[in-house]
Design a protein around this motif. Structure first.
Motif, PDB file in Angstrom:
ATOM      1  N   ARG A  44       0.957  -1.084   0.107  1.00  0.00           N
ATOM      2  CA  ARG A  44      -0.179  -0.132   0.251  1.00  0.00           C
ATOM      3  C   ARG A  44       0.599   1.274   0.168  1.00  0.00           C
ATOM      4  NH1 ARG A  44      -2.854  -2.531   4.501  1.00  0.00           N
ATOM      5  NH2 ARG A  44      -4.132  -3.859   3.737  1.00  0.00           N
ATOM      6  N   LEU A  45       2.060   1.338   1.436  1.00  0.00           N
ATOM      7  CA  LEU A  45       2.652   2.416   0.806  1.00  0.00           C
ATOM      8  C   LEU A  45       3.665   2.465  -0.572  1.00  0.00           C
ATOM      9  CD1 LEU A  45       3.872   1.776   4.761  1.00  0.00           C
ATOM     10  CD2 LEU A  45       2.685   3.444   3.586  1.00  0.00           C
ATOM     11  N   PHE A  46       3.645   1.307  -0.998  1.00  0.00           N
ATOM     12  CA  PHE A  46       4.675   1.945  -2.157  1.00  0.00           C
ATOM     13  C   PHE A  46       3.952   2.377  -3.245  1.00  0.00           C
ATOM     14  CE2 PHE A  46       8.094  -1.443  -1.101  1.00  0.00           C
ATOM     15  CZ  PHE A  46       8.984  -0.024  -1.028  1.00  0.00           C
ATOM     16  N   THR A  47       2.911   1.700  -3.615  1.00  0.00           N
ATOM     17  CA  THR A  47       1.617   2.501  -4.630  1.00  0.00           C
ATOM     18  C   THR A  47       1.183   3.708  -3.892  1.00  0.00           C
ATOM     19  OG1 THR A  47       0.531   0.417  -4.696  1.00  0.00           O
ATOM     20  CG2 THR A  47      -1.187   2.524  -4.957  1.00  0.00           C
ATOM     21  N   ALA A  48       1.178   4.283  -3.277  1.00  0.00           N
ATOM     22  CA  ALA A  48       1.489   5.322  -2.394  1.00  0.00           C
ATOM     23  C   ALA A  48       2.313   6.409  -3.016  1.00  0.00           C
ATOM     24  CB  ALA A  48       1.195   5.782  -0.726  1.00  0.00           C
ATOM     25  N   GLN A  49       3.664   6.017  -2.821  1.00  0.00           N
ATOM     26  CA  GLN A  49       4.863   6.612  -3.528  1.00  0.00           C
ATOM     27  C   GLN A  49       4.947   6.438  -4.941  1.00  0.00           C
ATOM     28  OE1 GLN A  49       7.320   7.819  -1.847  1.00  0.00           O
ATOM     29  NE2 GLN A  49       7.877   7.846  -3.682  1.00  0.00           N
ATOM     30  N   ALA A  50       3.891   5.057  -5.579  1.00  0.00           N
ATOM     31  CA  ALA A  50       4.047   5.894  -7.063  1.00  0.00           C
ATOM     32  C   ALA A  50       3.771   6.849  -7.880  1.00  0.00           C
ATOM     33  CB  ALA A  50       4.153   4.441  -7.788  1.00  0.00           C
ATOM     34  N   MET A  80      15.999  17.239 -17.367  1.00  0.00           N
ATOM     35  CA  MET A  80      15.300  16.039 -17.367  1.00  0.00           C
ATOM     36  C   MET A  80      14.912  15.055 -17.330  1.00  0.00           C
ATOM     37  SD  MET A  80      11.597  17.299 -18.624  1.00  0.00           S
ATOM     38  CE  MET A  80      12.809  19.130 -18.975  1.00  0.00           C
ATOM     39  N   LYS A  81      16.422  14.302 -18.137  1.00  0.00           N
ATOM     40  CA  LYS A  81      16.577  12.011 -18.869  1.00  0.00           C
ATOM     41  C   LYS A  81      16.332  12.495 -16.996  1.00  0.00           C
ATOM     42  CE  LYS A  81      21.546  13.170 -18.916  1.00  0.00           C
ATOM     43  NZ  LYS A  81      22.547  13.798 -20.003  1.00  0.00           N
ATOM     44  N   PHE A  82      16.770  12.223 -16.535  1.00  0.00           N
ATOM     45  CA  PHE A  82      16.258  11.987 -15.043  1.00  0.00           C
ATOM     46  C   PHE A  82      15.385  11.450 -14.419  1.00  0.00           C
ATOM     47  CE2 PHE A  82      21.132  13.063 -14.725  1.00  0.00           C
ATOM     48  CZ  PHE A  82      21.779  12.223 -15.146  1.00  0.00           C
ATOM     49  N   VAL A  83      14.449  12.878 -14.543  1.00  0.00           N
ATOM     50  CA  VAL A  83      12.991  13.232 -13.894  1.00  0.00           C
ATOM     51  C   VAL A  83      12.531  11.693 -15.125  1.00  0.00           C
ATOM     52  CG1 VAL A  83      11.826  14.390 -14.246  1.00  0.00           C
ATOM     53  CG2 VAL A  83      13.251  14.717 -13.573  1.00  0.00           C
ATOM     54  N   VAL A  84      12.528  12.312 -16.044  1.00  0.00           N
ATOM     55  CA  VAL A  84      11.546  11.054 -17.342  1.00  0.00           C
ATOM     56  C   VAL A  84      12.138   9.747 -16.937  1.00  0.00           C
ATOM     57  CG1 VAL A  84      11.381  10.166 -19.639  1.00  0.00           C
ATOM     58  CG2 VAL A  84      11.683  12.830 -19.519  1.00  0.00           C
ATOM     59  N   ALA A  85      13.083   9.622 -16.804  1.00  0.00           N
ATOM     60  CA  ALA A  85      13.634   7.779 -15.945  1.00  0.00           C
ATOM     61  C   ALA A  85      12.966   7.797 -14.807  1.00  0.00           C
ATOM     62  CB  ALA A  85      15.074   7.649 -16.255  1.00  0.00           C
ATOM     63  N   GLY A  86      13.152   8.171 -14.115  1.00  0.00           N
ATOM     64  CA  GLY A  86      12.429   7.926 -12.681  1.00  0.00           C
ATOM     65  C   GLY A  86      10.713   7.640 -13.074  1.00  0.00           C
ATOM     66  N   LEU A  87      10.504   8.899 -13.658  1.00  0.00           N
ATOM     67  CA  LEU A  87       8.859   8.660 -13.968  1.00  0.00           C
ATOM     68  C   LEU A  87       8.571   7.199 -14.662  1.00  0.00           C
ATOM     69  CD1 LEU A  87       5.812   9.663 -14.210  1.00  0.00           C
ATOM     70  CD2 LEU A  87       6.591  10.709 -16.525  1.00  0.00           C
ATOM     71  N   LEU A  88       9.176   7.108 -15.164  1.00  0.00           N
ATOM     72  CA  LEU A  88       8.972   5.371 -16.562  1.00  0.00           C
ATOM     73  C   LEU A  88       9.027   4.562 -15.766  1.00  0.00           C
ATOM     74  CD1 LEU A  88      10.727   6.430 -19.636  1.00  0.00           C
ATOM     75  CD2 LEU A  88       8.039   6.269 -19.166  1.00  0.00           C
ATOM     76  N   LEU A  89       9.981   4.414 -14.894  1.00  0.00           N
ATOM     77  CA  LEU A  89      10.683   3.767 -13.502  1.00  0.00           C
ATOM     78  C   LEU A  89       9.896   3.304 -12.450  1.00  0.00           C
ATOM     79  CD1 LEU A  89      14.433   3.861 -12.906  1.00  0.00           C
ATOM     80  CD2 LEU A  89      13.581   1.924 -14.478  1.00  0.00           C
ATOM     81  N   ALA A  90       8.422   4.167 -11.762  1.00  0.00           N
ATOM     82  CA  ALA A  90       7.592   4.841 -11.136  1.00  0.00           C
ATOM     83  C   ALA A  90       6.385   4.207 -11.728  1.00  0.00           C
ATOM     84  CB  ALA A  90       7.354   5.715 -10.595  1.00  0.00           C
ATOM     85  N   LEU A  91       6.056   4.550 -13.136  1.00  0.00           N
ATOM     86  CA  LEU A  91       5.032   3.503 -13.616  1.00  0.00           C
ATOM     87  C   LEU A  91       5.203   1.763 -13.734  1.00  0.00           C
ATOM     88  CD1 LEU A  91       3.679   6.484 -16.243  1.00  0.00           C
ATOM     89  CD2 LEU A  91       3.401   5.390 -13.536  1.00  0.00           C
ATOM     90  N   LEU A  92       6.383   1.567 -14.019  1.00  0.00           N
ATOM     91  CA  LEU A  92       6.867   0.352 -15.081  1.00  0.00           C
ATOM     92  C   LEU A  92       6.262  -0.948 -13.751  1.00  0.00           C
ATOM     93  CD1 LEU A  92       7.963  -2.047 -16.263  1.00  0.00           C
ATOM     94  CD2 LEU A  92      10.309  -1.132 -15.954  1.00  0.00           C
ATOM     95  N   GLU A  94       4.580   0.040 -10.122  1.00  0.00           N
ATOM     96  CA  GLU A  94       3.305   0.265  -9.648  1.00  0.00           C
ATOM     97  C   GLU A  94       3.005  -0.888 -10.803  1.00  0.00           C
ATOM     98  OE1 GLU A  94       0.557   0.490  -7.634  1.00  0.00           O
ATOM     99  OE2 GLU A  94       1.838   0.671  -7.254  1.00  0.00           O
ATOM    100  N   PHE A  95       2.040  -0.714 -12.046  1.00  0.00           N
ATOM    101  CA  PHE A  95       2.090  -1.390 -13.052  1.00  0.00           C
ATOM    102  C   PHE A  95       2.315  -2.396 -13.849  1.00  0.00           C
ATOM    103  CE2 PHE A  95       0.269   3.027 -13.265  1.00  0.00           C
ATOM    104  CZ  PHE A  95      -1.187   2.922 -12.513  1.00  0.00           C
ATOM    105  N   GLY A  96       3.402  -2.624 -13.810  1.00  0.00           N
ATOM    106  CA  GLY A  96       4.667  -4.144 -14.704  1.00  0.00           C
ATOM    107  C   GLY A  96       4.381  -4.979 -13.381  1.00  0.00           C
ATOM    108  N   ILE A  97       5.878  -4.487 -12.471  1.00  0.00           N
ATOM    109  CA  ILE A  97       5.973  -5.282 -11.540  1.00  0.00           C
ATOM    110  C   ILE A  97       5.052  -5.673  -9.932  1.00  0.00           C
ATOM    111  CG2 ILE A  97       8.181  -5.800  -9.729  1.00  0.00           C
ATOM    112  CD1 ILE A  97       8.544  -5.678 -12.738  1.00  0.00           C
ATOM    113  N   ALA A  98       4.876  -4.285  -9.467  1.00  0.00           N
ATOM    114  CA  ALA A  98       3.778  -4.924  -8.595  1.00  0.00           C
ATOM    115  C   ALA A  98       2.463  -5.591  -8.689  1.00  0.00           C
ATOM    116  CB  ALA A  98       3.012  -3.439  -7.917  1.00  0.00           C
ATOM    117  N   PRO A  99       2.096  -6.223  -9.950  1.00  0.00           N
ATOM    118  CA  PRO A  99       0.931  -6.736  -9.913  1.00  0.00           C
ATOM    119  C   PRO A  99       1.343  -8.077  -9.776  1.00  0.00           C
ATOM    120  CG  PRO A  99       0.479  -5.577 -11.668  1.00  0.00           C
ATOM    121  CD  PRO A  99       1.779  -4.948 -10.529  1.00  0.00           C
ATOM    122  N   ARG A 100       2.455  -8.492 -10.165  1.00  0.00           N
ATOM    123  CA  ARG A 100       3.312  -9.283 -11.035  1.00  0.00           C
ATOM    124  C   ARG A 100       3.393 -10.074  -9.255  1.00  0.00           C
ATOM    125  NH1 ARG A 100       2.581  -9.939 -16.156  1.00  0.00           N
ATOM    126  NH2 ARG A 100       4.198  -8.555 -17.364  1.00  0.00           N
TER     127      ARG A 100
END
Length: 149
Positions: A44-50, A80-92, A94-100
């Motif tokens: 739950r906390l990691f979802t809030a963090q994402a 900018m490149k670090f912000v974009v990479a961090g954003l993509l990692l957060a979404l990955l 939350e929506f790719g790894i956490a459900p698995r």
């Protein structure tokens, strides 16, 4: 003022990742009765963090995209490149790894693999947020406000 806002948002992002990943979640596993209870709360906390990470990254992208100040534009470009990479990692995560992770726990799948991958990606996101913060922070004494007496 804009530079301070950027630094504050980046610091919130990096600090929240640091606090959750390196302090709060280990304390959950050390102090809650069972690993299952700690894991459920950590999820739950990691979802809030994402969502917090997504909000901070999106806010930074919106603010950094304005090119009205040449000095800030150079810092923005570097971050900018670090912000974009961090954003993509957060979404990955939350929506790719956490459900698995959840399905591996329920179905007896390879929990160790998914948990390890999620942890590695979280650490890389933490590094991206930290590098964005580092790039956005003032670099010279001239950029610092005078000390209060």
């Amino acid at each position: 003022m804009k530079q301070r806002f950027n630094v504050m948002v980046a610091a919130l992002w990096w600090g929240s990742l640091t606090g959750l990943g390196f302090v709060v979640v280990p304390m959950l596993f050390a102090n809650l009765g069972t690993p299952a209870a700690a894991g459920a709360m950590a999820a739950r906390l990691f979802t809030a963090q994402a969502w917090l990470s997504t909000g901070c990254a999106m806010l930074l992208l919106l603010v950094l995209n304005k090119k009205d100040d040449a000095a800030l534009a150079l810092q923005a470009q570097a971050a900018m490149k670090f912000v974009v990479a961090g954003l993509l990692l957060a979404l990955l995560v939350e929506f790719g790894i956490a459900p698995r992770i959840v399905s591996a726990r329920a179905d007896g799948g390879n929990l160790k693999l998914w948990h390890g991958l999620g942890t590695a990606l979280y650490v890389v996101q933490w590094l991206c947020a930290g590098l964005a913060l580092w790039r956005l922070a003032p670099t010279s004494q001239a950029a610092q406000p005078p000390a209060a007496d």
